[in-house]
Design a protein around this motif. Structure first.
Motif, PDB file in Angstrom:
ATOM      1  N   PRO A 483       0.795  -1.234   0.000  1.00 45.54           N
ATOM      2  CA  PRO A 483       0.000   0.000   0.000  1.00 45.54           C
ATOM      3  C   PRO A 483       0.826   1.281   0.000  1.00 45.54           C
ATOM      4  O   PRO A 483       0.319   2.340  -0.398  1.00 45.54           O
ATOM      5  N   ASN A 484       2.068   1.200   0.413  1.00 37.67           N
ATOM      6  CA  ASN A 484       2.893   2.408   0.379  1.00 37.67           C
ATOM      7  C   ASN A 484       3.375   2.729  -1.027  1.00 37.67           C
ATOM      8  O   ASN A 484       3.862   3.831  -1.286  1.00 37.67           O
ATOM      9  N   ASN A 485       3.247   1.749  -1.939  1.00 36.61           N
ATOM     10  CA  ASN A 485       3.694   1.959  -3.310  1.00 36.61           C
ATOM     11  C   ASN A 485       2.554   2.030  -4.318  1.00 36.61           C
ATOM     12  O   ASN A 485       2.693   2.664  -5.368  1.00 36.61           O
ATOM     13  N   TYR A 486       1.432   1.368  -3.984  1.00 38.43           N
ATOM     14  CA  TYR A 486       0.361   1.273  -4.976  1.00 38.43           C
ATOM     15  C   TYR A 486      -1.008   1.483  -4.339  1.00 38.43           C
ATOM     16  O   TYR A 486      -1.275   1.021  -3.231  1.00 38.43           O
ATOM     17  N   ASN A 487      -1.863   2.201  -5.080  1.00 40.05           N
ATOM     18  CA  ASN A 487      -3.279   2.294  -4.760  1.00 40.05           C
ATOM     19  C   ASN A 487      -4.047   2.204  -6.081  1.00 40.05           C
ATOM     20  O   ASN A 487      -3.442   2.006  -7.143  1.00 40.05           O
ATOM     21  N   LEU A 488      -5.356   2.344  -6.043  1.00 38.90           N
ATOM     22  CA  LEU A 488      -6.149   2.159  -7.255  1.00 38.90           C
ATOM     23  C   LEU A 488      -5.937   3.251  -8.301  1.00 38.90           C
ATOM     24  O   LEU A 488      -6.339   3.090  -9.459  1.00 38.90           O
ATOM     25  N   VAL A 489      -5.281   4.354  -7.903  1.00 34.10           N
ATOM     26  CA  VAL A 489      -5.069   5.453  -8.862  1.00 34.10           C
ATOM     27  C   VAL A 489      -3.596   5.581  -9.247  1.00 34.10           C
ATOM     28  O   VAL A 489      -3.222   6.427 -10.066  1.00 34.10           O
ATOM     29  N   THR A 490      -2.753   4.760  -8.688  1.00 29.14           N
ATOM     30  CA  THR A 490      -1.327   4.820  -9.030  1.00 29.14           C
ATOM     31  C   THR A 490      -1.141   4.728 -10.542  1.00 29.14           C
ATOM     32  O   THR A 490      -1.675   3.820 -11.181  1.00 29.14           O
ATOM     33  N   PRO A 491      -0.408   5.679 -11.153  1.00 30.49           N
ATOM     34  CA  PRO A 491      -0.205   5.629 -12.610  1.00 30.49           C
ATOM     35  C   PRO A 491       0.746   4.493 -13.001  1.00 30.49           C
ATOM     36  O   PRO A 491       1.763   4.252 -12.347  1.00 30.49           O
ATOM     37  N   LEU A 492       0.376   3.791 -14.044  1.00 29.47           N
ATOM     38  CA  LEU A 492       1.203   2.717 -14.592  1.00 29.47           C
ATOM     39  C   LEU A 492       1.636   3.092 -16.000  1.00 29.47           C
ATOM     40  O   LEU A 492       0.868   3.696 -16.759  1.00 29.47           O
ATOM     41  N   LYS A 493       2.855   2.727 -16.345  1.00 23.20           N
ATOM     42  CA  LYS A 493       3.369   3.038 -17.675  1.00 23.20           C
ATOM     43  C   LYS A 493       2.619   2.259 -18.747  1.00 23.20           C
ATOM     44  O   LYS A 493       2.455   1.049 -18.652  1.00 23.20           O
ATOM     45  N   ASP A 494       2.171   3.002 -19.751  1.00 26.03           N
ATOM     46  CA  ASP A 494       1.578   2.370 -20.930  1.00 26.03           C
ATOM     47  C   ASP A 494       2.415   2.783 -22.134  1.00 26.03           C
ATOM     48  O   ASP A 494       1.998   3.572 -22.980  1.00 26.03           O
ATOM     49  N   GLU A 495       3.610   2.246 -22.148  1.00 24.88           N
ATOM     50  CA  GLU A 495       4.582   2.575 -23.192  1.00 24.88           C
ATOM     51  C   GLU A 495       5.154   1.275 -23.753  1.00 24.88           C
ATOM     52  O   GLU A 495       5.144   0.242 -23.076  1.00 24.88           O
ATOM     53  N   PRO A 496       5.650   1.296 -24.989  1.00 28.84           N
ATOM     54  CA  PRO A 496       6.213   0.074 -25.575  1.00 28.84           C
ATOM     55  C   PRO A 496       7.305  -0.510 -24.690  1.00 28.84           C
ATOM     56  O   PRO A 496       8.104   0.207 -24.086  1.00 28.84           O
ATOM     57  N   ILE A 497       7.282  -1.846 -24.598  1.00 25.31           N
ATOM     58  CA  ILE A 497       8.282  -2.538 -23.806  1.00 25.31           C
ATOM     59  C   ILE A 497       8.697  -3.804 -24.552  1.00 25.31           C
ATOM     60  O   ILE A 497       7.871  -4.476 -25.157  1.00 25.31           O
ATOM     61  N   THR A 498       9.981  -4.071 -24.554  1.00 24.04           N
ATOM     62  CA  THR A 498      10.505  -5.290 -25.184  1.00 24.04           C
ATOM     63  C   THR A 498      11.336  -6.030 -24.150  1.00 24.04           C
ATOM     64  O   THR A 498      12.223  -5.453 -23.523  1.00 24.04           O
ATOM     65  N   LEU A 499      11.007  -7.300 -23.977  1.00 22.24           N
ATOM     66  CA  LEU A 499      11.694  -8.129 -22.987  1.00 22.24           C
ATOM     67  C   LEU A 499      12.435  -9.252 -23.695  1.00 22.24           C
ATOM     68  O   LEU A 499      12.017  -9.733 -24.749  1.00 22.24           O
ATOM     69  N   LYS A 500      13.558  -9.667 -23.093  1.00 16.67           N
ATOM     70  CA  LYS A 500      14.375 -10.722 -23.690  1.00 16.67           C
ATOM     71  C   LYS A 500      14.552 -11.836 -22.661  1.00 16.67           C
ATOM     72  O   LYS A 500      14.809 -11.572 -21.489  1.00 16.67           O
ATOM     73  N   ASN A 501      14.379 -13.071 -23.142  1.00  9.63           N
ATOM     74  CA  ASN A 501      14.567 -14.200 -22.235  1.00  9.63           C
ATOM     75  C   ASN A 501      16.004 -14.689 -22.271  1.00  9.63           C
ATOM     76  O   ASN A 501      16.843 -14.143 -22.999  1.00  9.63           O
ATOM     77  N   THR A 534      -0.035  -3.807 -17.420  1.00 14.60           N
ATOM     78  CA  THR A 534       0.022  -4.977 -16.538  1.00 14.60           C
ATOM     79  C   THR A 534       1.414  -5.585 -16.548  1.00 14.60           C
ATOM     80  O   THR A 534       1.954  -5.962 -15.497  1.00 14.60           O
ATOM     81  N   VAL A 535       2.017  -5.687 -17.728  1.00 17.43           N
ATOM     82  CA  VAL A 535       3.367  -6.244 -17.811  1.00 17.43           C
ATOM     83  C   VAL A 535       4.360  -5.322 -17.107  1.00 17.43           C
ATOM     84  O   VAL A 535       5.234  -5.788 -16.350  1.00 17.43           O
ATOM     85  N   ASN A 536       4.242  -4.022 -17.339  1.00 15.23           N
ATOM     86  CA  ASN A 536       5.139  -3.079 -16.659  1.00 15.23           C
ATOM     87  C   ASN A 536       5.013  -3.192 -15.142  1.00 15.23           C
ATOM     88  O   ASN A 536       6.014  -3.187 -14.416  1.00 15.23           O
TER      89      ASN A 536
END
Length: 768
Positions: A483-501, A534-536
């Protein structure tokens, strides 16, 4: 002297051969008689032992009885007025103006008056009782006892007998002691089948002679001379072969039975053994089961005419089949009624009323035993796992389950209706559905095929398909647990992301609309089922942390902690997903889902089972926020069509779609149930369906068949109404602008700014 001697000798010589012959015959005869008597004695002792083992041991193998849940009624119970009436009709209660005996009820717009039958509950015998149940729009408001208006804490209806697990011999029966048989059934049986039952010793020679004369005169068999005891001996121990040897053996056994046992014991055995008809491959034995088979109610509640029919049908269940030969069956019933009248057991008026009544058979469309292949498969699996392999081989076992018959009926209809509208056969669509009871954590309904009665692969439990976005609430639950980091209004990044395994392969998740908004509030990302935020979020939390949450809420199989797991690249079944969503519905408490609640042995003693696991998986305050977010999914998110269909009810839900729209998922809940549905193809082909257009359509139809109860979501003690900056997600005062009002955890809600007028000195003093 010589002559006399000669004559005497001549006489002796003439009579000697005859005398000698008779002596030989006599000698052989009495010896044979002794041998025959000895053989008969030994054979009688042998038969006596066979009879004793049968009568004094286990007379019958009684199939395991499978019962539904027992509907619990108490103030606040999530049961609607119509649901209770539907349940009573299912149980065979008769609706009347004023209940006067057990098995009857009356109903007004807000009350239901019930005279409940006595029954065996897992917690003990429940007596007959009359109660008044009161309702409002939210469910039950009061339960009061009929005789003194005393308020009851809880009241149970008897469970529905779903089925009996019949053994290889195909015989089905429901034992009813003679003391619970209506007296007129016994009177009619004696008058019709064996008038001298209480006088003879198991065999009636006069009846045999009379039957032989009538049959010889007629040139065919038109009358039998067997007593009830002989019929019982034949049914218990002999085949239907017609031979003199079998008839002699039958008579001998009847004599032994009559010598050994009382007439009451013989009657009880006969009443529960007699063949009464055929239900497909099942042979119906005994009056108790026949009452349910023909009339759909206990034998103690039958009318005089119905009681007479049960005796009438003994003569020839096939010949007098009432569904095929109703006139023939009614004539035979009226004959039994006439015999009762002539025997002084009923009055002429009773005879006339009964003989003029219809047969009043049960609705043949509603089967005596339910076809529940998916649910019964789950029950048998649980019995093996929790009670052991040998349980169902025991006679007289009673298995109490969690099935809600009305929920099952609504689920089956929803599957059939929706699959038809989706043209499932053409597009090779299949489905699996699990409905749970939010309060008991029991499996209330289960469907494993688009044809619910199909016995085969159970898609409710046995498929393993990617669950798609149904994983997302657990990603967000992991975040809200900080709760100190997230609430229902916490902004989340909606930007392109590329992940590598670790193999160097890259993955670039996309939102469904292929657009990026820069950032979105956490609540918006969940209700609109956005992939990239969600991934971010999941990567910031750590994939392992999300996997831990999944395991805590009930995911029972291996999870590969890859980033794609954050969007549902974990394979599961509707039952596995229902387990996780049941945890959300249970205020964050994991309770292992089950189909079996209790098992009693033949003496009605509980059989011990492996206990079900439970633990607190999500903090109740965090769980409240997740449920709140899921109501917004229905109100204005990806499931808003569901909200539009039921505008007056608060519902919670989550849509899910796997890659290339191969799997359509939906999880929904109202106050009473959690439901999880999968729609897809067995060959994993593309379906062109989203979660909202496939699986959610099944859920919407389910609620159409079974009106929902609006979700009650009272705030937990640790929840407050918070105000957060729309852009930064920081807690602010209520009069700041622009702010969003949403629930928040009290422990972490500390507004950083008050945007109203400065406080006066006395306001500051009071606040300190």
């Amino acid at each position: 002297m010589a002559k006399t001697t000669k004559k005497t000798q001549g006489k002796r010589s003439n009579s000697s051969p005859k005398t000698s012959l008779w002596r030989k015959v006599w000698s052989i005869s009495w010896k044979l008689a002794i041998i025959l008597a000895a053989v008969l004695a030994v054979y009688s002792i042998y038969l006596d032992q066979i009879i004793a083992r049968k009568f004094e041991g286990q007379k019958w193998y009684l199939p395991a009885q499978i019962f539904s849940r027992s509907m619990a009624l108490y103030p606040g119970a999530p049961v609607s007025h119509q649901q209770l009436i539907d349940e009573l009709k299912l149980l065979g209660y008769r609706k009347v103006a004023n209940p006067r005996q057990v098995g009857e009820f009356s109903a007004s717009s807000t009350k239901v008056d019930i005279w409940r039958r006595p029954f065996l509950h897992p917690e003990g015998k429940q007596p007959e009782q009359r109660v008044l149940i009161s309702f409002d729009s939210n469910g039950v408001t009061a339960v009061s006892r009929g005789e003194d208006n005393r308020q009851l804490a809880v009241f149970h209806l008897e469970p529905v007998l779903l089925d009996r697990i019949v053994t290889g011999d195909g015989e089905d029966r429901l034992f009813v002691p003679t003391t619970e048989m209506p007296p007129l059934v016994i009177e009619a049986l004696i008058l019709t089948e064996d008038r001298s039952f209480y006088e003879h010793f198991g065999v009636n020679p006069l009846a045999i002679a009379r039957a032989a004369f009538v049959n010889i005169t007629a040139g065919r068999t038109v009358q039998g001379g067997s007593t009830l005891t002989q019929q019982l001996a034949k049914n218990f121990f002999l085949s239907s072969e017609r031979s003199l040897i079998r008839k002699v053996r039958e008579a001998l056994m009847a004599l032994i039975i009559d010598f050994r046992y009382s007439k009451e014991e013989i009657l009880e055995a006969y009443l529960n053994e007699v063949y009464m008809g055929q239900d497909h491959s099942r042979a119906i034995h005994g009056m108790g089961l026949a009452s349910q088979f023909y009339f759909g109610r206990p034998i103690g509640e039958l009318t005089l005419a119905q009681q007479a029919f049960l005796v009438a049908v003994i003569k020839g269940p096939s010949y007098y089949n009432p569904w095929r030969y109703d006139q023939r069956a009614q004539q035979r019933r009226d004959l039994v009624l006439r015999l009762l009248m002539e025997g002084g057991k009923i009055t002429a008026k009773q005879y006339q009323l009964a003989a003029s009544s219809p047969l009043s058979l049960r609705d043949s469309e509603r089967p005596v035993h339910q076809k529940l292949p998916a649910f019964f498969a789950q029950v048998k699996q649980e019995l093996r796992d929790r009670y052991g392999e040998a349980l169902l081989k025991q006679s007289g076992v009673k298995v109490y389950t969690t099935l809600d018959p009305l929920a099952q009926e609504a689920a089956e209809k929803a599957v059939l209706q929706t699959m038809k509208s989706l043209n499932a056969e053409k597009y090779q669509l299949q489905t699996g559905m699990v409905v749970t009871d939010r309060y008991s954590a029991g499996i209330a309904a289960m469907v494993g095929d688009r044809v619910p009665s199909y016995y085969g692969f159970n898609r409710a439990t046995d498929i393993r398909r990617p669950i798609g976005s149904l994983v997302k609430p657990f990603v967000y639950a992991t975040a809200l647990s900080q709760p100190n980091n997230y609430n229902l209004v916490t902004p989340l990044k909606d930007e392109p992301i590329t992940l590598k395994n670790e193999r160097g392969e890259t993955w670039s998740p996309q939102n469904d609309d292929r657009q990026f908004k820069g950032q979105v509030p956490l609540l918006t990302a969940l209700k609109d089922s956005m992939n990239v935020p969600t991934v971010n979020l999941g990567m910031a939390l750590g994939v392992d942390a999300v996997a831990t949450t999944l395991k805590q809420v009930g995911w029972s199989e291996t999870i590969n902690p890859y980033p794609s797991m954050l969007l549902g690249a974990v394979n599961g079944s509707p039952l596995m997903v229902a387990q996780m969503y049941q945890t959300i519905a249970s205020r964050g408490r994991y309770r292992q889902l089950a189909a079996v609640t209790q098992v009693l042995d033949k003496d009605n003693k509980p059989i011990q089972a492996t206990p079900l696991a439970q633990h607190q998986a999500i903090d109740p305050n965090v769980d409240y926020l997740v449920q709140y977010a899921m109501t917004k999914v229905v109100e204005s998110g990806t499931a808003k069509k569901l909200g539009e269909a039921f505008p007056n009810d608060m519902l919670a839900g989550k849509t899910g779609t796997s890659n290339d729209r191969r799997d359509s998922w939906f999880a929904g809940m109202d106050e009473r149930n959690v439901a999880v549905i999968w729609v897809g193809r067995d060959d994993n082909g593309k379906t062109s369906l989203y979660g909202s257009s496939g699986a959610m359509a099944v859920y919407r139809q389910f609620l159409g068949n079974r009106a929902p109860l609006s979700l009650r979501l009272p705030p937990e003690s640790g929840i407050v109404q918070g105000y957060f900056d729309r852009d930064s997600g920081l807690a602010k005062g209520a009069d700041c602008s622009p702010v969003v009002k949403v629930p928040a955890l009290a422990e972490s809600y500390h507004p950083t700014e008050n945007c109203g007028k400065p406080k006066s000195w006395w306001q500051r003093l009071l606040s300190n």
